[in-house]
Design a protein around this motif. Structure first.
Motif, PDB file in Angstrom:
ATOM      1  N   LYS A 172       0.818  -1.102   0.084  1.00  0.00           N
ATOM      2  CA  LYS A 172      -0.127   0.003   0.019  1.00  0.00           C
ATOM      3  C   LYS A 172       0.863   1.296  -0.235  1.00  0.00           C
ATOM      4  O   LYS A 172       0.507   2.149  -0.628  1.00  0.00           O
ATOM      5  CB  LYS A 172      -0.925  -0.032   1.346  1.00  0.00           C
ATOM      6  CG  LYS A 172      -2.010  -1.173   0.914  1.00  0.00           C
ATOM      7  CD  LYS A 172      -2.999  -1.147   2.261  1.00  0.00           C
ATOM      8  CE  LYS A 172      -4.088  -2.072   2.076  1.00  0.00           C
ATOM      9  NZ  LYS A 172      -4.846  -2.133   3.459  1.00  0.00           N
ATOM     10  N   LEU A 213       0.457   4.007  -2.774  1.00  0.00           N
ATOM     11  CA  LEU A 213      -0.361   5.129  -2.269  1.00  0.00           C
ATOM     12  C   LEU A 213       0.689   6.374  -2.545  1.00  0.00           C
ATOM     13  O   LEU A 213       0.341   7.765  -2.457  1.00  0.00           O
ATOM     14  CB  LEU A 213      -0.513   5.212  -1.000  1.00  0.00           C
ATOM     15  CG  LEU A 213      -1.893   4.209  -0.601  1.00  0.00           C
ATOM     16  CD1 LEU A 213      -2.042   4.335   0.922  1.00  0.00           C
ATOM     17  CD2 LEU A 213      -2.994   5.178  -1.150  1.00  0.00           C
ATOM     18  N   VAL A 252      -0.828  10.295  -2.432  1.00  0.00           N
ATOM     19  CA  VAL A 252      -0.474  11.143  -1.570  1.00  0.00           C
ATOM     20  C   VAL A 252       0.151  12.431  -1.854  1.00  0.00           C
ATOM     21  O   VAL A 252       0.100  13.611  -1.531  1.00  0.00           O
ATOM     22  CB  VAL A 252       0.266  10.653  -0.211  1.00  0.00           C
ATOM     23  CG1 VAL A 252       0.599  11.445   0.829  1.00  0.00           C
ATOM     24  CG2 VAL A 252      -0.583   9.362   0.339  1.00  0.00           C
ATOM     25  N   TYR A 298      -5.556   5.940 -11.391  1.00  0.00           N
ATOM     26  CA  TYR A 298      -6.357   5.482 -10.071  1.00  0.00           C
ATOM     27  C   TYR A 298      -7.770   5.789 -10.347  1.00  0.00           C
ATOM     28  O   TYR A 298      -8.570   4.970  -9.655  1.00  0.00           O
ATOM     29  CB  TYR A 298      -5.863   6.121  -8.921  1.00  0.00           C
ATOM     30  CG  TYR A 298      -4.287   5.537  -8.545  1.00  0.00           C
ATOM     31  CD1 TYR A 298      -4.167   4.437  -7.940  1.00  0.00           C
ATOM     32  CD2 TYR A 298      -3.457   6.485  -8.884  1.00  0.00           C
ATOM     33  CE1 TYR A 298      -2.802   4.259  -7.806  1.00  0.00           C
ATOM     34  CE2 TYR A 298      -2.252   6.404  -8.743  1.00  0.00           C
ATOM     35  CZ  TYR A 298      -1.770   4.986  -8.132  1.00  0.00           C
ATOM     36  OH  TYR A 298      -0.437   4.710  -7.963  1.00  0.00           O
ATOM     37  N   CYS A 349      -9.896   8.257  -9.234  1.00  0.00           N
ATOM     38  CA  CYS A 349     -10.504   8.775  -8.113  1.00  0.00           C
ATOM     39  C   CYS A 349     -10.697  10.266  -8.032  1.00  0.00           C
ATOM     40  O   CYS A 349     -10.813  10.697  -6.955  1.00  0.00           O
ATOM     41  CB  CYS A 349     -10.007   8.359  -6.943  1.00  0.00           C
ATOM     42  SG  CYS A 349      -8.006   8.588  -7.063  1.00  0.00           S
ATOM     43  N   LEU A 358      -9.014  11.336  -0.403  1.00  0.00           N
ATOM     44  CA  LEU A 358      -8.011  10.404   0.066  1.00  0.00           C
ATOM     45  C   LEU A 358      -8.697   9.080   0.459  1.00  0.00           C
ATOM     46  O   LEU A 358      -8.169   8.160   0.071  1.00  0.00           O
ATOM     47  CB  LEU A 358      -7.433  10.835   1.352  1.00  0.00           C
ATOM     48  CG  LEU A 358      -6.171  10.037   1.831  1.00  0.00           C
ATOM     49  CD1 LEU A 358      -5.024   9.775   0.786  1.00  0.00           C
ATOM     50  CD2 LEU A 358      -5.322  10.505   3.130  1.00  0.00           C
ATOM     51  N   ASN A 359      -9.693   9.065   1.069  1.00  0.00           N
ATOM     52  CA  ASN A 359     -10.613   7.640   1.357  1.00  0.00           C
ATOM     53  C   ASN A 359     -10.963   7.133   0.085  1.00  0.00           C
ATOM     54  O   ASN A 359     -10.776   5.932  -0.078  1.00  0.00           O
ATOM     55  CB  ASN A 359     -11.668   8.130   2.207  1.00  0.00           C
ATOM     56  CG  ASN A 359     -12.373   6.661   2.636  1.00  0.00           C
ATOM     57  OD1 ASN A 359     -11.747   5.907   3.425  1.00  0.00           O
ATOM     58  ND2 ASN A 359     -13.658   6.618   2.109  1.00  0.00           N
ATOM     59  N   CYS A 384      -9.531   7.467  -2.946  1.00  0.00           N
ATOM     60  CA  CYS A 384      -8.303   6.932  -3.737  1.00  0.00           C
ATOM     61  C   CYS A 384      -7.856   5.565  -2.839  1.00  0.00           C
ATOM     62  O   CYS A 384      -7.212   4.625  -3.441  1.00  0.00           O
ATOM     63  CB  CYS A 384      -7.316   7.908  -3.609  1.00  0.00           C
ATOM     64  SG  CYS A 384      -7.714   9.329  -4.773  1.00  0.00           S
ATOM     65  N   LEU A 385      -7.906   5.535  -1.598  1.00  0.00           N
ATOM     66  CA  LEU A 385      -7.680   4.370  -0.660  1.00  0.00           C
ATOM     67  C   LEU A 385      -8.464   3.253  -1.180  1.00  0.00           C
ATOM     68  O   LEU A 385      -7.866   2.087  -1.403  1.00  0.00           O
ATOM     69  CB  LEU A 385      -7.575   4.720   0.708  1.00  0.00           C
ATOM     70  CG  LEU A 385      -6.585   5.480   1.354  1.00  0.00           C
ATOM     71  CD1 LEU A 385      -6.698   5.806   2.627  1.00  0.00           C
ATOM     72  CD2 LEU A 385      -4.931   4.954   1.109  1.00  0.00           C
ATOM     73  N   ASP A 386      -9.685   3.502  -1.113  1.00  0.00           N
ATOM     74  CA  ASP A 386     -10.738   2.381  -1.469  1.00  0.00           C
ATOM     75  C   ASP A 386     -10.180   1.881  -2.920  1.00  0.00           C
ATOM     76  O   ASP A 386     -10.145   0.642  -3.154  1.00  0.00           O
ATOM     77  CB  ASP A 386     -11.949   2.811  -1.621  1.00  0.00           C
ATOM     78  CG  ASP A 386     -12.571   3.199  -0.498  1.00  0.00           C
ATOM     79  OD1 ASP A 386     -11.954   2.528   0.734  1.00  0.00           O
ATOM     80  OD2 ASP A 386     -13.629   3.823  -0.091  1.00  0.00           O
ATOM     81  N   VAL A 443      -7.108   1.985  -4.357  1.00  0.00           N
ATOM     82  CA  VAL A 443      -5.871   1.235  -4.476  1.00  0.00           C
ATOM     83  C   VAL A 443      -6.124  -0.023  -3.796  1.00  0.00           C
ATOM     84  O   VAL A 443      -5.581  -1.120  -4.216  1.00  0.00           O
ATOM     85  CB  VAL A 443      -4.918   2.155  -3.694  1.00  0.00           C
ATOM     86  CG1 VAL A 443      -3.630   1.568  -3.272  1.00  0.00           C
ATOM     87  CG2 VAL A 443      -4.476   3.428  -4.596  1.00  0.00           C
ATOM     88  N   ASN A 444      -6.893  -0.305  -2.640  1.00  0.00           N
ATOM     89  CA  ASN A 444      -7.156  -1.364  -2.172  1.00  0.00           C
ATOM     90  C   ASN A 444      -7.829  -2.374  -3.004  1.00  0.00           C
ATOM     91  O   ASN A 444      -7.582  -3.693  -3.318  1.00  0.00           O
ATOM     92  CB  ASN A 444      -7.940  -1.192  -1.088  1.00  0.00           C
ATOM     93  CG  ASN A 444      -7.365  -0.891   0.299  1.00  0.00           C
ATOM     94  OD1 ASN A 444      -6.160  -1.143   0.459  1.00  0.00           O
ATOM     95  ND2 ASN A 444      -7.990   0.006   1.258  1.00  0.00           N
TER      96      ASN A 444
END
Length: 540
Positions: free
Chosen positions: A7, A11, A15, A93, A95, A119-120, A122-124, A126-127
């Motif tokens: 991650k 990320l 970021v 990505y 997002c 950010l959330n 984009c994190l979803d 990436v996961n």
């Protein structure tokens, strides 16, 4: 690799990109709400966020639209300082969203809640990408199975490691004590028991030997320098008229007293597709030219035919010594012709008159060979030679003695110098892997430099070989024909019939019993001669 590391790597560009936007907009925040909440126009993929006083932010004035390429934003230019970061977030990505009117509004203010929501998102994403990319990687269950197998076969693995260590030790020892990094030794030793039988036979049963040690050196991996030492004591059997018809391959030796001598020094090397052969001593034509007599030919070694006659056409025995030969293949497909040219001088080291590289005995060869598929080979050969006084025609470079044929065929000009023009035709047909048929015809026109010393020489032969007969590596061979004879001599032809069976005891030892039947040997109208031989060959 752990999930945290995966991650973190994935990320890092996200970021970085979002942080760029936060720092850029921090100095120009534009508040457009009231005390109950703050109404914002956002450029991130969010529609709601909570303010510091927990009140709900109203829905943006214009609904956001997801994009797949940064070029869809009309107000984003490649010259913008954050263009590459925005391009990565949108295209890699997915997002980031824009407004329905096709704008991004990158200069608008951004709150901390909006940053967190973006950010959330984009994190979803990436996961989701990580889960997809690692779906086929090794699972914990697989690792546990591998560990269990390693423990179960630990003894075998330890034994294998020990063997590898021992092999490495032996290899290091061999490398440290090897004779040469470029040279290998190829050796052959022959033990032979032979005798002849006939009414006027005066030969006794003899036990003879010959040893050859060939040092083969390669400097490039494609070339070969041959330095061969030879020794032997094989004296030829005595037959009528001093004929050479009884000569066997192990009789070809530098002397008959077991003295050691360099009997062959040559160098093979390629020039493009052409194979070049240079010889300083001991060369014969079969070293570089295809003789088209498979299974019988063994270059006078101990695993082919017994006699020098059955080994190859006598045309390849005309001349020898030192010189050059080239093989030039051309063509493609089923028809593969090869042109071979060569020149040998028999006394190249002698600076005296009527000797040397060009003034003494010589033989110039030309041959055109044609392979028709993998089963049929034909060749036409021409050899022109000059032979000084007292020289044999089929001398293989030995000058004063012949190695095949009758005495009359070898010394046509009665001791005078002469020239020869020899024509040969060779063919080999292999209908199956267990059967080979080969043969040749030879005609030599002799022009003597004295009076009434011209002549014509004829020879022909046909052989049948049965490889792997009875056992893999064995060979049954039958060869019949007429050794070189002088056509002007009256009487019966000197026919030759030979049969042998090579039995392979191991990869390095073979035993070959054989019989040679000679009719009218020496063209002397004499009784037939029968030669029996038991040959044992050691190769190493």
């Amino acid at each position: 690799m752990s999930d945290i590391l995966w991650k973190a790597i994935a990320l890092s560009p996200i970021v970085l990109g979002i942080s760029i936007f936060v720092s850029a907009n921090a100095d120009a925040v534009e508040t457009i709400g009231s005390s109950q909440g703050t109404k914002v126009e956002t450029n991130l993929l969010i529609s709601q966020a909570k303010t510091d006083d927990s009140s709900t932010i109203a829905e943006t004035n214009n609904a956001l639209s997801q994009v797949t390429s940064v070029s869809q934003f009309s107000d984003v230019q490649p010259t913008d300082w954050a263009f590459q970061a925005l391009q990565s977030l949108v295209e890699r990505y997915g997002c980031i969203a824009g407004y329905p009117n096709g704008t991004y509004r990158g200069n608008r203010a951004l709150t901390r809640y909006e940053f967190a929501a973006g950010l959330n998102a984009c994190l979803d994403r990436v996961n989701e990408l990580i889960a997809t990319a690692t779906a086929d990687l090794v699972r914990k269950e697989d690792l546990a199975t591998l560990q269990r197998l390693q423990e179960e076969f630990s003894a075998e693995l330890a034994t294998l490691r020990g063997r590898v260590d021992a092999l490495e030790t032996r290899t290091a020892e061999l490398e440290a004590n090897q004779f040469s990094t470029t040279t290998k030794l190829v050796g052959e030793a022959i033990f032979a028991v032979t005798d002849s039988f006939g009414e006027d036979d005066d030969n006794n049963t003899v036990f003879q030997n010959r040893v050859r040690l060939n040092f083969q050196t390669s400097f490039t991996g494609k070339d070969t320098l041959n330095t061969r030492l030879a020794s032997g004591n094989a004296v030829g059997l005595t037959l009528p008229n001093g004929t050479f018809e009884g000569t066997q391959t192990f009789n070809i030796s530098p002397n008959t007293s077991n003295g050691v001598a360099i009997d062959w020094l040559s160098y093979y090397f390629p020039v493009g597709n052409t194979q070049v052969y240079l010889a300083a001593t001991g060369a014969i034509h079969s070293d570089y030219v295809p003789t088209v007599n498979p299974y019988f030919e063994d270059f006078d070694g101990g695993n082919g035919a017994l006699s020098t006659f059955a080994t190859e056409s006598p045309i390849y025995r005309i001349g020898g010594g030192a010189g050059i030969g080239v093989n030039v293949p051309f063509g493609s497909g089923s028809f593969k012709p090869t042109l071979t040219l060569g020149y040998f001088a028999s006394e190249p080291n002698n600076p005296a008159a009527s000797a040397g590289l060009f003034e003494g005995n010589y033989a110039a060869l030309g041959q055109l060979k044609l392979d028709v598929g993998d089963r049929l080979t034909v060749a036409a050969t021409y050899v022109h030679g000059y032979h000084g006084a007292g020289s044999a025609l089929f001398d293989a470079g030995l000058v004063s003695t012949g190695v095949v044929g009758t005495n009359q065929a070898n010394f046509v000009a009665a001791g005078n110098p002469y020239s020869s023009n020899s024509f040969g035709f060779e063919a080999a047909f292999k209908p199956s892997n267990q059967l080979s048929i080969s043969g040749f015809v030879l005609y030599s026109d002799i022009t003597g430099f004295g009076a009434n010393d011209d002549g014509e020489i004829w020879s022909y032969g046909l052989g049948v070989a049965l490889p792997d007969f009875g056992k893999k590596g064995n060979l049954l061979g039958i060869f019949a024909g007429a050794q070189p004879y002088l056509g002007s001599v009256d009487g019966d032809r000197p026919y030759h019939v030979e049969g042998f069976y090579r039995y392979r005891v191991s990869d390095n030892i073979s035993i070959t019993p054989g019989v040679i039947w000679l009719t009218n040997p020496g063209q002397a109208d004499d009784d037939d001669a029968i030669i029996g031989t038991l040959r044992t060959t050691f190769t190493f």
